[in-house]
Structure formats: structure tokens, C-alpha cells
Design a protein around this motif. Structure first.
Motif, short mmCIF file in Angstrom:
data_model
loop_
_atom_site.label_atom_id
_atom_site.label_comp_id
_atom_site.label_asym_id
_atom_site.label_seq_id
_atom_site.Cartn_x
_atom_site.Cartn_y
_atom_site.Cartn_z
N CYS A 18 1.03 -1.07 0.01
CA CYS A 18 -0.17 0.17 0.04
C CYS A 18 0.91 1.41 -0.11
CB CYS A 18 -0.99 0.23 1.19
SG CYS A 18 -0.06 0.22 2.70
N LEU A 19 0.47 2.46 -0.14
CA LEU A 19 1.40 3.63 -0.19
C LEU A 19 1.73 4.02 1.32
CD1 LEU A 19 -1.53 5.93 -1.99
CD2 LEU A 19 0.62 4.95 -2.91
N GLY A 20 1.38 3.46 2.45
CA GLY A 20 2.01 3.47 3.63
C GLY A 20 2.96 2.21 3.89
N CYS A 21 2.97 1.27 3.36
CA CYS A 21 4.14 0.36 3.40
C CYS A 21 5.62 0.78 3.57
CB CYS A 21 3.76 -0.79 2.41
SG CYS A 21 2.78 -1.85 2.39
N GLY A 22 6.04 0.55 4.66
CA GLY A 22 7.39 0.93 5.13
C GLY A 22 7.44 2.06 6.16
N MET A 23 6.18 2.66 6.64
CA MET A 23 6.43 4.11 7.33
C MET A 23 6.66 3.34 8.72
SD MET A 23 3.40 6.79 8.34
CE MET A 23 2.95 6.62 6.69
N GLN A 24 6.18 2.34 9.06
CA GLN A 24 6.45 1.83 10.65
C GLN A 24 7.94 1.69 10.66
OE1 GLN A 24 3.56 -0.83 12.83
NE2 GLN A 24 2.93 -0.88 10.82
N ARG A 25 8.29 0.76 9.63
CA ARG A 25 9.90 0.47 9.65
C ARG A 25 10.92 1.69 9.78
NH1 ARG A 25 8.42 -4.17 5.82
NH2 ARG A 25 8.18 -2.34 4.67
N ILE A 27 10.13 4.70 10.78
CA ILE A 27 10.13 5.43 12.24
C ILE A 27 10.91 4.72 12.95
CG2 ILE A 27 8.55 5.92 14.06
CD1 ILE A 27 6.14 6.39 11.88
N SER A 28 10.89 3.33 12.92
CA SER A 28 11.69 2.70 13.90
C SER A 28 13.28 2.82 13.63
CB SER A 28 11.29 1.10 13.86
OG SER A 28 12.39 0.16 14.37
N LEU A 29 13.51 2.80 12.51
CA LEU A 29 14.83 3.41 11.89
C LEU A 29 15.28 4.53 12.24
CD1 LEU A 29 14.83 1.76 8.35
CD2 LEU A 29 16.33 0.94 10.36
N LEU A 30 14.56 5.56 12.25
CA LEU A 30 14.54 6.94 12.62
C LEU A 30 15.10 7.05 14.33
CD1 LEU A 30 11.94 9.38 11.19
CD2 LEU A 30 14.56 9.35 10.81
N PHE A 31 14.19 6.18 14.98
CA PHE A 31 14.42 5.95 16.54
C PHE A 31 15.84 5.38 16.73
CE2 PHE A 31 9.71 6.26 17.32
CZ PHE A 31 9.70 7.31 17.81
N GLN A 32 16.46 4.46 15.91
CA GLN A 32 17.59 4.05 16.19
C GLN A 32 18.77 4.91 15.60
OE1 GLN A 32 17.42 -0.01 14.12
NE2 GLN A 32 15.58 -0.33 15.38
N GLY A 33 18.21 6.07 14.89
CA GLY A 33 19.38 6.95 14.31
C GLY A 33 19.99 6.43 12.93
N GLU A 34 19.13 5.66 12.33
CA GLU A 34 19.69 5.34 11.05
C GLU A 34 18.78 6.12 9.82
OE1 GLU A 34 21.74 2.86 10.18
OE2 GLU A 34 22.07 2.32 11.95
N PHE A 35 19.21 7.36 9.75
CA PHE A 35 18.45 8.35 8.77
C PHE A 35 18.44 7.91 7.50
CE2 PHE A 35 20.04 10.45 12.62
CZ PHE A 35 19.07 10.82 13.42
N LYS A 36 19.57 7.56 6.98
CA LYS A 36 19.56 7.29 5.51
C LYS A 36 18.91 6.24 5.02
CE LYS A 36 22.96 6.88 1.90
NZ LYS A 36 24.52 6.82 1.74
N ALA A 37 18.73 5.29 6.11
CA ALA A 37 17.95 3.92 5.84
C ALA A 37 16.62 4.15 6.03
CB ALA A 37 18.46 2.75 6.93
N ALA A 38 15.99 5.03 6.88
CA ALA A 38 14.71 5.27 6.95
C ALA A 38 14.42 6.07 5.67
CB ALA A 38 14.50 6.40 7.97
N TYR A 40 15.26 5.57 2.72
CA TYR A 40 15.39 4.40 1.82
C TYR A 40 14.13 3.72 1.96
CZ TYR A 40 19.80 5.80 -0.34
OH TYR A 40 20.89 6.52 -1.09
N MET A 41 13.95 3.37 3.20
CA MET A 41 12.59 2.53 3.45
C MET A 41 11.20 3.28 3.00
SD MET A 41 11.48 -0.15 4.55
CE MET A 41 13.04 -0.85 5.31
N TYR A 42 11.11 4.51 3.48
CA TYR A 42 9.90 5.10 3.15
C TYR A 42 10.33 6.59 2.89
CZ TYR A 42 5.11 6.47 3.41
OH TYR A 42 3.58 6.96 3.10
N PRO A 43 10.65 7.08 1.66
CA PRO A 43 11.15 8.58 1.36
C PRO A 43 10.35 9.62 1.84
CG PRO A 43 11.29 7.05 -0.48
CD PRO A 43 10.37 6.24 0.35
N ALA A 44 8.96 9.35 2.01
CA ALA A 44 8.12 10.30 2.62
C ALA A 44 8.06 10.56 3.84
CB ALA A 44 6.41 10.18 1.90
#
Length: 93
Positions: A18-25, A27-38, A40-44
Motif C-alpha cells: 500500500c502507499l504506507g508500507c514501510g512507514m512503521q519500519r 519510524i523505527s529506523l529513525l529512533f535507532q538513528g539510521e536516517f539514511k536507511a529510514a 530508503y525505507m520510506y522516502p516520505a
């Protein structure tokens, strides 16, 4: 944290992201400090984050061009969601 994430109902039923697939992951990557990976996971994630922060500030302080900024951030978020979905699903390219 990942074991508590909600599954995508659209993907379970129809087998398509769906259009929101990847948003939860993302957000989880943002909390872990993985900004670039976040990104790539969900550009929006970043336009949506900017919109959320702006809405929070705008509820306490009214900006002169607040409505215009809010509209611009919403349009940017929606276009980023749609564009990244099209690229991910390889609909056009």
C-alpha cells in the motif's frame, strides 16, 4: 520493537504494497538513528515529519503564512508518497 509492528492488511489480502508500507519500519529506523536507511525505507518520512512538527508549532504559535506552508508541506508529502510508490512498484519506469 519490530515484533510489535502492525502487518499491512492490503498486502496480506491482495499481495500488493500500500502507499504506507514501510512507514512503521522507517519510524523505527529513525529512533535507532539510521536516517539514511529510514529515507530508503520510506522516502516520505521526512516531509511527513516536517508537516507534523509544523502542525505542532502552528497550534501554539500562529505563523503569518501558516496556511500556505501547511498546504505546501501536505502537497509535498502526498507527491513524495505517490512518486516513491510508483518507483517502488515500477508502474511507469
Amino acid at each position: 520493537m519490530e515484533k510489535y509492528m502492525l502487518p499491512c492488511i492490503n498486502k496480506k489480502i491482495f499481495g500488493v504494497d500500500c502507499l504506507g508500507c514501510g512507514m512503521q519500519r522507517a519510524i523505527s529506523l529513525l529512533f535507532q538513528g539510521e536516517f539514511k536507511a529510514a529515507f530508503y525505507m520510506y522516502p516520505a518520512i521526512y516531509p511527513l515529519l516536517l508537516l507534523l512538527v509544523f502542525l505542532g508549532f502552528n497550534s501554539f504559535m500562529k505563523f503569518k503564512y501558516g496556511q500556505l506552508i501547511k498546504t505546501g508541506l501536505m502537497i509535498t508529502s502526498v507527491l513524495t508518497i505517490i512518486f516513491s510508490y510508483v518507483i517502488k512498484m515500477k508502474i511507469i519506469f
